[in-house]
Design an enzyme around this catalytic site. Structure first.
Site, short mmCIF file in Angstrom:
data_model
loop_
_atom_site.label_atom_id
_atom_site.label_comp_id
_atom_site.label_asym_id
_atom_site.label_seq_id
_atom_site.Cartn_x
_atom_site.Cartn_y
_atom_site.Cartn_z
CG ASP A 56 -0.35 -0.55 2.47
OD1 ASP A 56 0.90 -0.60 2.55
OD2 ASP A 56 -1.09 -0.92 3.39
CG ASN A 125 -9.42 -1.56 11.54
OD1 ASN A 125 -8.42 -2.17 11.16
ND2 ASN A 125 -9.85 -0.47 10.93
CG HIS A 127 -6.06 -2.13 8.64
ND1 HIS A 127 -6.20 -0.84 9.09
CD2 HIS A 127 -4.74 -2.40 8.81
CE1 HIS A 127 -5.04 -0.37 9.50
NE2 HIS A 127 -4.14 -1.31 9.35
CD GLU A 132 -9.08 0.99 7.44
OE1 GLU A 132 -8.93 0.02 8.20
OE2 GLU A 132 -8.71 2.14 7.74
C1 F6R Z 1 1.21 -1.17 6.06
C2 F6R Z 1 0.07 -2.10 6.18
C3 F6R Z 1 -0.79 -2.06 7.40
C4 F6R Z 1 0.04 -2.26 8.68
C5 F6R Z 1 -0.86 -2.21 9.92
C6 F6R Z 1 -0.06 -2.36 11.19
O1 F6R Z 1 1.94 -1.43 4.88
O2 F6R Z 1 -0.17 -2.87 5.29
O3 F6R Z 1 -1.79 -3.05 7.32
O4 F6R Z 1 0.70 -3.50 8.61
O5 F6R Z 1 -1.54 -1.00 9.94
O6 F6R Z 1 0.82 -1.27 11.32
P1 F6R Z 1 1.85 -1.20 12.54
O7 F6R Z 1 2.85 -2.28 12.31
O8 F6R Z 1 2.49 0.17 12.42
O9 F6R Z 1 1.07 -1.39 13.78
#
Ligand code: F6R
Length: 232
Positions: A56, A125, A127, A132
């Site tokens: 992403d 959540n 994701h 989402e």
């Molecule tokens: C980022 C991504 C997100 C993160 C998730 C956890 O490339 O794909 O799904 O892996 O938001 O983020 P952290 O590791 O910062 O808690």
């Protein structure tokens, strides 16, 4: 956790003549990339023949913006491992035509032969990537709106405290096409989402629950993230 995940990456890289990795960003992955750089420096892995696809990128952030995922990858991995420029891919959040950018991203993944090993983090959540709650399980790479909760959780990374409202993300359908998937989670704040990923019903409300449909998906999590799972 990072060590275990990096060993999985090493195995995947060295077992394939043309490895294609799917990569994530965020705090969960900084230790993992440190380990990969160490392995590269010790010549246990080479990036000369690897292709990577990031999950992403924020819409509107140029690649040199310090909070962009492009910058994160450059800083945490790419600058240290001599990966050829044409071999790594991150969605371009500043593309003039975002729909076309998403469609072309899917084509690039297909042309690379698909993703062998996909690494995922998880949001509180549930994701995965930036899919989402409510994301269809057959969704493809597209522009999505981030929930207020996600924007709040990501504020700490943004000096301006202004988190972009939209991102490009690989879809859940895209993710599920990887040959194998490793999901990493660390900390008690992820424990509820981890429990729902593993034990909850498969539902659009918890995007990570779609991983139950994949037959080669492994969770690599720390003690705190496993708080609500049964102890054996
Ligand atoms: C980022 C991504 C997100 C993160 C998730 C956890 O490339 O794909 O799904 O892996 O938001 O983020 P952290 O590791 O910062 O808690």
């Amino acid at each position: 956790m990072s060590d275990k995940a990096a060993k999985k990456a090493e195995k995947s890289i060295n077992n394939s003549s043309k490895p294609v990795l799917g990569l994530a960003t965020g705090k969960t992955f900084t230790g993992f990339y440190k380990k990969l750089v160490e392995k590269h420096n010790k010549k246990k892995i080479s990036f000369s023949n690897i292709t990577t696809f990031n999950l992403d990128e924020y819409v509107g952030l140029p690649s040199d913006h310090p909070e962009s995922f492009h910058y994160y990858m450059e800083n945490n991995l790419f600058k240290d491992v001599k990966i050829p420029n044409q071999n790594y891919h991150i969605p371009n959040g500043t593309a003039g035509n975002l729909k076309k950018e998403c469609e072309e991203y899917e084509i690039k993944i297909k042309n690379a032969g698909g993703i062998n090993t996909q690494f995922l983090g998880i949001g509180e959540n549930g994701h995965i990537g930036y899919n989402e709650p409510g994301s269809p399980h057959d969704s493809r790479t597209r522009v999505v709106k981030l929930t207020e909760e996600t924007q709040k959780n990501k504020k700490e990374y943004f000096e301006s405290r202004k988190v972009p409202e939209k991102a490009i993300t690989m879809g859940i359908g895209t993710i599920l096409e990887a040959d194998q998937i490793f999901l990493l989670a660390s900390g008690e704040e992820k424990a509820e989402a981890v429990k729902k990923t593993v034990e909850g019903p498969i539902t659009k409300d918890i995007p990570s629950s779609a991983l139950q449909k994949h037959d080669n998906c492994t969770l690599i999590i720390d003690e705190e993230a496993s708080t609500y799972l049964p102890k054996t």
